[in-house]
Scaffold this motif. Structure first.
Motif, mmCIF file in Angstrom:
data_model
loop_
_atom_site.group_PDB
_atom_site.id
_atom_site.type_symbol
_atom_site.label_atom_id
_atom_site.label_comp_id
_atom_site.label_asym_id
_atom_site.label_seq_id
_atom_site.Cartn_x
_atom_site.Cartn_y
_atom_site.Cartn_z
ATOM 1 N N LEU A 84 -34.947 10.784 -12.967
ATOM 2 C CA LEU A 84 -35.372 10.003 -11.797
ATOM 3 C C LEU A 84 -34.763 10.521 -10.502
ATOM 4 O O LEU A 84 -35.323 10.287 -9.435
ATOM 5 N N THR A 85 -33.657 11.245 -10.566
ATOM 6 C CA THR A 85 -33.160 11.883 -9.342
ATOM 7 C C THR A 85 -34.094 13.023 -8.945
ATOM 8 O O THR A 85 -34.236 13.321 -7.761
ATOM 9 N N LEU A 86 -34.742 13.636 -9.930
ATOM 10 C CA LEU A 86 -35.684 14.720 -9.657
ATOM 11 C C LEU A 86 -37.035 14.189 -9.193
ATOM 12 O O LEU A 86 -37.709 14.834 -8.385
ATOM 13 N N ASP A 87 -37.444 13.042 -9.713
ATOM 14 C CA ASP A 87 -38.722 12.415 -9.327
ATOM 15 C C ASP A 87 -38.571 10.897 -9.435
ATOM 16 O O ASP A 87 -38.868 10.311 -10.486
ATOM 17 N N PRO A 88 -38.097 10.254 -8.370
ATOM 18 C CA PRO A 88 -37.803 8.814 -8.416
ATOM 19 C C PRO A 88 -38.993 7.914 -8.763
ATOM 20 O O PRO A 88 -38.802 6.802 -9.233
ATOM 21 N N ASP A 89 -40.195 8.404 -8.536
ATOM 22 C CA ASP A 89 -41.371 7.569 -8.789
ATOM 23 C C ASP A 89 -42.102 7.914 -10.079
ATOM 24 O O ASP A 89 -43.206 7.433 -10.309
ATOM 25 N N SER A 90 -41.487 8.721 -10.941
ATOM 26 C CA SER A 90 -42.162 9.098 -12.182
ATOM 27 C C SER A 90 -42.380 7.877 -13.069
ATOM 28 O O SER A 90 -41.441 7.318 -13.645
ATOM 29 N N ALA A 91 -43.625 7.471 -13.172
ATOM 30 C CA ALA A 91 -43.962 6.322 -14.015
ATOM 31 C C ALA A 91 -43.661 6.625 -15.483
ATOM 32 O O ALA A 91 -43.255 5.734 -16.227
ATOM 33 N N TYR A 92 -43.825 7.868 -15.879
ATOM 34 C CA TYR A 92 -43.585 8.237 -17.273
ATOM 35 C C TYR A 92 -42.109 8.091 -17.638
ATOM 36 O O TYR A 92 -41.774 7.562 -18.693
ATOM 37 N N VAL A 93 -41.238 8.555 -16.748
ATOM 38 C CA VAL A 93 -39.799 8.442 -17.004
ATOM 39 C C VAL A 93 -39.379 6.979 -16.959
ATOM 40 O O VAL A 93 -38.646 6.506 -17.827
ATOM 41 N N ARG A 94 -39.844 6.254 -15.942
ATOM 42 C CA ARG A 94 -39.486 4.837 -15.825
ATOM 43 C C ARG A 94 -39.957 4.052 -17.047
ATOM 44 O O ARG A 94 -39.251 3.178 -17.548
ATOM 45 N N HIS A 95 -41.143 4.369 -17.531
ATOM 46 C CA HIS A 95 -41.678 3.673 -18.698
ATOM 47 C C HIS A 95 -40.819 3.958 -19.930
ATOM 48 O O HIS A 95 -40.405 3.031 -20.638
ATOM 49 N N ALA A 96 -40.514 5.227 -20.178
ATOM 50 C CA ALA A 96 -39.720 5.589 -21.356
ATOM 51 C C ALA A 96 -38.321 4.975 -21.288
ATOM 52 O O ALA A 96 -37.826 4.423 -22.280
ATOM 53 N N TRP A 97 -37.686 5.052 -20.125
ATOM 54 C CA TRP A 97 -36.334 4.515 -19.981
ATOM 55 C C TRP A 97 -36.347 2.989 -20.095
ATOM 56 O O TRP A 97 -35.513 2.394 -20.775
#
Length: 141
Positions: A84-97
């Protein structure tokens, strides 16, 4: 690699990386193929560490998922945070986390993660609602 030629695929990705060492997609593919071989977790982790020098959200996300699957929840959390520091708005990362936090009985933290970025796909709104209503679909209507 789909037909059992994972060793050959690994060799080809390594050749690609000799030519273009910052090709994050080749690194990502290599890491994923290695997970289907008899490579040890230590070897896979080492390859992810090399790949992480590309500063790619996709690599950080895949590494987090790998650590989560290995049962290293704290490592996965740190890697999701890095992604998320690399892409704060990544829905995929936010969803997985967020799902990781929900799975580990941290619904408040899951909601913070789901609701912390721009949700261009609606994915996070659904996950947040599911978290609020504890999977009870009647509460979503």
């Amino acid at each position: 690699a789909a037909r059992g030629h994972t060793r050959s695929a690994c060799d080809l990705y390594r050749e690609c990386l000799e030519l273009t060492p910052r090709d994050s997609y080749a690194w990502l593919a290599l890491c994923k193929v290695m997970q289907r071989t008899n490579a040890t977790a230590h070897e896979i982790r080492g390859t992810f560490a090399q790949a992480d020098e590309c500063n790619s959200v996709h690599i950080a996300h895949a590494w987090a998922r790998f650590e989560e699957d290995e049962g290293h929840v704290e490592d996965a959390r740190h890697l999701y945070e890095r992604a998320l520091t690399l892409d704060p708005d990544s829905a995929y990362v936010r969803h997985a986390w967020g799902l990781l936090e929900r799975k580990h009985n941290n619904p408040t933290r899951a909601l913070e993660i789901f609701e912390g970025g721009t949700d261009q796909r609606g994915l996070l709104a659904v996950a947040a609602a599911e978290t609020r209503f504890h999977g009870d679909e009647r509460g979503l209507r």
